[in-house]
Write a protein that holds these residues in place. Structure first.
Motif, short mmCIF file in Angstrom:
data_model
loop_
_atom_site.label_atom_id
_atom_site.label_comp_id
_atom_site.label_asym_id
_atom_site.label_seq_id
_atom_site.Cartn_x
_atom_site.Cartn_y
_atom_site.Cartn_z
N ILE A 241 0.87 -1.17 0.00
CA ILE A 241 0.00 0.00 0.00
C ILE A 241 0.91 1.24 0.00
O ILE A 241 1.88 1.30 0.76
CB ILE A 241 -0.92 -0.03 1.24
CG1 ILE A 241 -1.87 -1.24 1.13
CG2 ILE A 241 -1.70 1.27 1.39
CD1 ILE A 241 -2.54 -1.63 2.42
N ILE A 242 0.60 2.19 -0.86
CA ILE A 242 1.49 3.33 -1.07
C ILE A 242 1.08 4.51 -0.18
O ILE A 242 -0.10 4.89 -0.15
CB ILE A 242 1.48 3.74 -2.56
CG1 ILE A 242 2.04 2.57 -3.40
CG2 ILE A 242 2.28 5.02 -2.80
CD1 ILE A 242 1.87 2.76 -4.90
N GLU A 243 2.04 5.06 0.55
CA GLU A 243 1.75 6.18 1.44
C GLU A 243 2.42 7.48 0.96
O GLU A 243 2.25 8.52 1.56
CB GLU A 243 2.18 5.85 2.87
CG GLU A 243 1.35 4.73 3.47
CD GLU A 243 1.75 4.38 4.89
OE1 GLU A 243 1.97 5.31 5.67
OE2 GLU A 243 1.86 3.18 5.19
N ASP A 244 3.23 7.39 -0.09
CA ASP A 244 3.86 8.60 -0.64
C ASP A 244 3.59 8.64 -2.15
O ASP A 244 4.51 8.64 -2.96
CB ASP A 244 5.36 8.61 -0.34
CG ASP A 244 6.08 7.38 -0.88
OD1 ASP A 244 5.39 6.36 -1.14
OD2 ASP A 244 7.31 7.42 -1.06
N HIS A 245 2.31 8.64 -2.48
CA HIS A 245 1.92 8.46 -3.89
C HIS A 245 2.49 9.56 -4.77
O HIS A 245 2.79 9.34 -5.93
CB HIS A 245 0.40 8.35 -4.02
CG HIS A 245 -0.31 9.65 -4.20
ND1 HIS A 245 -0.27 10.65 -3.28
CD2 HIS A 245 -1.08 10.10 -5.22
CE1 HIS A 245 -0.98 11.68 -3.72
NE2 HIS A 245 -1.49 11.37 -4.89
N HIS A 246 2.67 10.75 -4.21
CA HIS A 246 3.18 11.86 -5.02
C HIS A 246 4.58 11.54 -5.55
O HIS A 246 4.86 11.68 -6.76
CB HIS A 246 3.20 13.15 -4.20
CG HIS A 246 3.21 14.37 -5.06
ND1 HIS A 246 4.38 14.90 -5.57
CD2 HIS A 246 2.20 15.14 -5.53
CE1 HIS A 246 4.07 15.95 -6.31
NE2 HIS A 246 2.78 16.13 -6.30
N ASN A 247 5.45 11.08 -4.66
CA ASN A 247 6.82 10.72 -5.08
C ASN A 247 6.85 9.52 -6.00
O ASN A 247 7.59 9.50 -6.99
CB ASN A 247 7.69 10.40 -3.85
CG ASN A 247 8.02 11.64 -3.09
OD1 ASN A 247 8.02 12.74 -3.65
ND2 ASN A 247 8.29 11.49 -1.80
N VAL A 248 6.08 8.51 -5.63
CA VAL A 248 6.06 7.29 -6.44
C VAL A 248 5.65 7.64 -7.88
O VAL A 248 6.28 7.20 -8.84
CB VAL A 248 5.12 6.21 -5.82
CG1 VAL A 248 4.93 5.04 -6.77
CG2 VAL A 248 5.67 5.73 -4.48
N ILE A 249 4.63 8.47 -8.00
CA ILE A 249 4.15 8.84 -9.34
C ILE A 249 5.19 9.70 -10.08
O ILE A 249 5.41 9.51 -11.28
CB ILE A 249 2.76 9.51 -9.28
CG1 ILE A 249 1.72 8.49 -8.85
CG2 ILE A 249 2.39 10.13 -10.63
CD1 ILE A 249 0.31 9.03 -8.67
N SER A 250 5.87 10.59 -9.36
CA SER A 250 6.93 11.38 -10.01
C SER A 250 7.97 10.47 -10.65
O SER A 250 8.41 10.71 -11.78
CB SER A 250 7.64 12.27 -8.98
OG SER A 250 6.81 13.34 -8.65
N GLN A 251 8.36 9.44 -9.92
CA GLN A 251 9.34 8.50 -10.46
C GLN A 251 8.81 7.77 -11.69
O GLN A 251 9.53 7.53 -12.65
CB GLN A 251 9.74 7.48 -9.39
CG GLN A 251 10.65 8.09 -8.32
CD GLN A 251 10.76 7.20 -7.09
OE1 GLN A 251 10.50 6.00 -7.15
NE2 GLN A 251 11.13 7.79 -5.96
N LYS A 252 7.52 7.40 -11.65
CA LYS A 252 6.91 6.72 -12.81
C LYS A 252 6.94 7.64 -14.03
O LYS A 252 7.25 7.21 -15.13
CB LYS A 252 5.45 6.34 -12.53
CG LYS A 252 5.20 5.53 -11.28
CD LYS A 252 5.41 4.07 -11.51
CE LYS A 252 5.47 3.34 -10.18
NZ LYS A 252 6.26 2.13 -10.22
N LEU A 253 6.60 8.89 -13.81
CA LEU A 253 6.56 9.84 -14.92
C LEU A 253 7.96 10.06 -15.51
O LEU A 253 8.13 10.12 -16.72
CB LEU A 253 5.95 11.18 -14.47
CG LEU A 253 4.44 11.13 -14.17
CD1 LEU A 253 3.99 12.40 -13.45
CD2 LEU A 253 3.62 10.92 -15.44
N ASP A 254 8.97 10.10 -14.62
CA ASP A 254 10.36 10.22 -15.10
C ASP A 254 10.75 9.03 -15.96
O ASP A 254 11.41 9.17 -16.99
CB ASP A 254 11.33 10.30 -13.90
CG ASP A 254 11.25 11.66 -13.22
OD1 ASP A 254 10.62 12.57 -13.79
OD2 ASP A 254 11.82 11.80 -12.12
#
Ligand SMILES: [Zn+2]
Length: 325
Positions: A241-254
Motif C-alpha cells: 500500500i502506497i503512502e507517498d503516492h506523489h513521489n512514487v508517481i513522479s518516479q513513474k513519470l520520469d
C-alpha cells in the motif's frame, strides 16, 4: 490488519505470487458499517480463496456476507474469484463499461480484437513472431464459454459514484482501468495504474469500436491526474500500500520520459523498423516476452508520434519511423 477512518474499514488481502513479476496480488474488502464490498477478486487459485476466506473470518465474516464486487479492470489477476464467489452468493459486480465485452467474452469483440492484432503485427513487420500470440487469441475465442463471467456487469464510468467514492477513468494500463476515490478519507483504490516497485505497462489494445488507444499518453495523463489528488493511502493492485503516492508517481513519470527518450534516440540514429527498435531495446525478450515488448514499443511509437517527434510512412505494408527534430 485493517485500516480505519471515519467509521469505515479496509481489510487488505495481499497474497505473494509467482504470477508475472508483480510480487503480490492484492484485493481489498471495504466495511462501510452496513455492508462489505470486495474491490478486485484476485486470481483463481486455492491459495487466493484461502486468503479471502481467512481475511473475512479474522473480522467475523464469511463469503456470504459480501454485498458487491467492484473491479478496477478486467485482467485475470483481478477477476479470478468472481465466478467462484457468485456461485456462493449472487451479488452485483461493477466494472467500467469497456470491461463489459472483455469480461463477458463477447464473440464479436474477440474476433474484432484478433483482427486488430493481426493487422497491427503485419503493419509493424513482426507477423511471424506474432503467431503464438495470435493462436492464443484464437484459443480465447474457442474457449470463450469457460471464461465468461456468470453475471451481468453493472457498468461504471467517469462521474459515477459508488459507496461514496468517485469513479475516475484512469486508462493506459488497460482501456477499462478505473480508480475509486474516497475523498473524505483520502483513500484511493487505483488497481494497477500505480504500483510501488514495478512499472505497470501501458498495454496496447483496441477500444470497443476497434480503435487503437494512445496507451502511453493515456497512462501518463492518468498518473498525473492521480498525483494531484490528496491521498493518504493508495491501495494498489500489487505490492505494498502506497503512502507517498506523489513521489512514487513522479518516479513513474520520469521513467516514462526516459523510455520515450531512448526510443527516440534509436530512431534518430537510424533504426526505422518497429521490430528492430524492439530488438535493440529488449534483446532476447523480444522473442520470450513478445506480446508485452511489442505492446510497449508500439505504445511509445504512438506517443512520440503524437508529440511530433517522429513520423511514419508505409513501405511495402510496413511502417517505417523517422525522427523529425
Ligand atoms: Zn494486475
Amino acid at each position: 490488519m485493517s485500516i480505519k477512518k471515519k467509521s469505515r474499514l479496509v481489510y487488505p488481502i495481499i497474497v505473494p505470487t509467482s504470477y508475472g513479476k508483480v510480487g503480490t496480488i492484492n484485493s481489498y474488502i471495504i466495511n462501510d458499517g452496513d455492508s462489505l464490498s470486495l474491490i478486485d477478486a484476485g486470481i483463481h487459485t486455492e491459495k487466493y480463496k484461502d486468503a479471502l476466506i481467512t481475511t473475512l473470518a479474522a473480522n467475523g465474516y464469511r463469503i456470504s456476507d459480501l454485498s458487491r464486487i467492484l473491479l478496477t479492470h478486467h485482467h485475470e489477476d483481478h477477476v479470478g474469484l468472481v465466478n467462484w464467489i457468485l456461485q456462493k452468493k449472487d451479488i452485483p459486480v461493477y466494472a467500467h463499461h469497456e470491461a463489459v465485452p472483455r469480461l463477458m467474452v463477447e464473440q464479436e469483440f474477440l474476433v474484432m480484437r484478433k483482427n486488430f492484432f493481426t493487422e497491427l503485427y503485419i503493419s509493424m513487420g513482426c507477423i511471424e513472431e506474432a503467431q503464438p500470440r495470435l493462436e492464443k487469441l484464437q484459443q480465447t475465442i474457442e474457449h470463450k464459454n469457460e471464461n465468461t463471467l456468470q453475471t451481468i456487469i453493472r457498468p461504471l464510468g467517469e462521474g459515477d459514484s459508488i459507496l461514496g467514492m468517485k469513479v475516475l477513468e484512469t486508462p493506459g494500463h488497460s482501456a477499462d482501468s478505473i480508480s475509486f476515490y474516497d475523498e473524505e478519507r483520502q483513500w484511493l483504490l487505483a488497481g494497477d495504474v500505480v504500483l510501488k516497485k514495478t512499472t505497470s505497462n501501458a498495454i496496447v489494445d483496441p477500444d470497443i469500436k476497434g480503435n487503437r488507444l494512445p496507451t502511453v499518453k493515456q497512462h501518463k495523463e492518468s498518473l498525473k491526474r492521480l498525483q494531484q489528488l490528496d491521498v493518504e493511502y493508495l491501495f494498489a493492485g500489487h505490492q505494498e500500500i502506497i503512502e507517498d503516492h506523489h513521489n512514487v508517481i513522479s518516479q513513474k513519470l520520469d521513467k516514462i520520459q526516459h523510455k520515450a527518450n531512448r526510443l527516440y534516440s534509436f530512431i534518430n540514429e537510424g533504426t526505422h523498423l518497429p521490430k528492430e527498435i524492439a530488438q535493440n531495446l529488449y534483446g532476447h525478450k523480444f522473442n520470450t516476452e513478445f506480446s508485452l515488448v511489442m505492446s510497449e514499443v508500439i505504445g511509445y511509437l504512438d506517443y512520440l508520434e503524437e508529440e511530433g517527434l517522429i513520423e511514419k510512412s508505409l513501405q511495402n505494408g510496413i511502417w517505417h519511423y523517422k525522427a523529425l527534430k
